[in-house]
Design an enzyme around this catalytic site. Structure first.
Site, PDB file in Angstrom:
ATOM      1  CE1 TYR A 179       3.522   1.484  -3.440  1.00  0.00           C
ATOM      2  CE2 TYR A 179       4.170  -0.668  -2.601  1.00  0.00           C
ATOM      3  CZ  TYR A 179       3.742   0.125  -3.644  1.00  0.00           C
ATOM      4  OH  TYR A 179       3.533  -0.424  -4.883  1.00  0.00           O
ATOM      5  CE  LYS A 203       0.310   1.031  -5.198  1.00  0.00           C
ATOM      6  NZ  LYS A 203      -0.178   1.748  -6.404  1.00  0.00           N
ATOM      7  CB  SER A 251       1.575  -3.648  -4.332  1.00  0.00           C
ATOM      8  OG  SER A 251       2.663  -4.243  -3.685  1.00  0.00           O
TER       9      SER A 251
END
Length: 337
Positions: free
Chosen positions: A149, A153, A124
């Protein structure tokens, strides 16, 4: 030879499975259905004319994952399996670290044990944090992401780099910007469970009167209209990039490969621009309200994807309006189910 696609019934995963099947790959899906539904499997077959193999379990169950590798001659993996909601990740950090990282490590352990290579990681643009300059290219320094989040990643990328170097493996890290839209057939699209966390599904559900109003998280950002700016990429364009990256890995004669690509359009659009484009493309109204900023969100991010165009012969060429039109067609399909 088969390609393992984890999270293959999810939003990006299902579109990528279709593109893999269209390119004559055998596909094995593992998905625990935590962010998808079983009917997507049938729709993949309807759209592609081919049926992938499907296993419904959580990748943290190592014994079941081993059985999949035993049963199939896995040539590579595209890993989509992850919790993905920025806001929720701030509220449930332990769940995000456990799910997103333990599942990745379990797959890599199988790769090591069985001498498998060719791993593509669904990463991402959040790994860049709030970049100092735009557009963002692959040499832009990484920053600690604002969200849990995003941190999972970034940690996943580091795990994969260390794994590739220590075990002579071939990996590609694909850093997405903001996927939107649905398959042209209107039989595959983003299927949020509960209240949507991403902008476009919330816009879609508001236009469909499932939600009373769209919540826009902040109008005091230092942007032209005060709302946050993102690079919105059509999901089918994104799926095709995975196939191109996989073919490049498989064809590579090098023992160790660490490729990194940004996947975006190169253009930023604000939240309000997306809302207006959705209304225009579909001739609908989207009522909205301005709320306080959401924890973990950044101000602006859009890609320089020249490297992917040069090395993968890939480019995102679907307009924002066309992508948003397919989103509305998907919503109409869901209403008929």
């Amino acid at each position: 030879m088969a390609i393992l696609v984890t999270g293959g019934l999810g939003y990006i995963g299902s579109h990528t499975v279709v593109e893999l099947l269209n390119n004559d790959f055998e596909v094995v899906i593992v998905d625990d259905l935590s962010n998808s539904e079983k009917f997507i499997l049938n729709n993949i077959e309807e759209v592609s004319g081919k049926k992938p193999i499907f296993y419904p379990f959580d990748l943290r169950r190592k014994e079941l994952l081993s059985q999949v590798f035993e049963a199939h001659n896995i040539e590579g993996c595209i890993n989509f399996a992850a919790f993905k909601a920025v806001g929720e990740s701030q509220e449930k950090p332990l769940e995000y670290y456990e799910n997103n990282l333990f599942s990745l490590i379990n797959i890599l352990q199988e790769f090591k044990t069985r001498n498998v290579s060719n791993f593509i990681f669904s990463s991402s643009c959040t790994v860049y944090g709030q970049a100092d300059q735009m557009p963002i290219d692959e040499n832009t320094p990484l920053k600690m992401p604002e969200s849990v989040y995003g941190k999972t990643k970034q940690m996943g990328e580091e795990i994969l780099k260390d794994f590739a170097l220590a075990n002579q493996k071939k990996i590609t890290l694909l850093r997405y910007f903001n996927p939107i839209g649905a398959h042209p057939s209107a039989k595959l699209g983003e299927l949020p469970i509960g209240v949507p966390n991403n902008l476009v599904p919330y816009v879609m559900q508001t236009a469909a009167k499932i939600r009373e109003k769209l919540s826009i998280w902040g109008d005091d950002y230092p942007t032209e209209d005060g709302t946050a700016v993102r690079d919105y990429i059509y999901v089918v364009d994104l799926a095709k990039a995975h196939v191109a990256a996989l073919k490049k890995l498989i064809d590579s004669k090098e023992e160790t490969v660490i490729d990194i690509y940004n996947l975006g359009t190169g253009k930023g659009s604000s939240v309000l621009e997306v809302v207006k484009a959705f209304e225009s493309a579909n001739n609908v109204d989207v009522p909205y309200q301005i709320c306080d900023r959401r924890a973990g969100d950044i101000t602006i991010a859009y890609a320089n994807a020249d490297k992917a165009e040069k090395e993968l012969n890939w480019k995102a060429d679907t307009s924002l309006e066309e992508a948003l039109r397919t989103t509305w067609q998907w919503q109409k399909y869901l209403e008929t189910r």
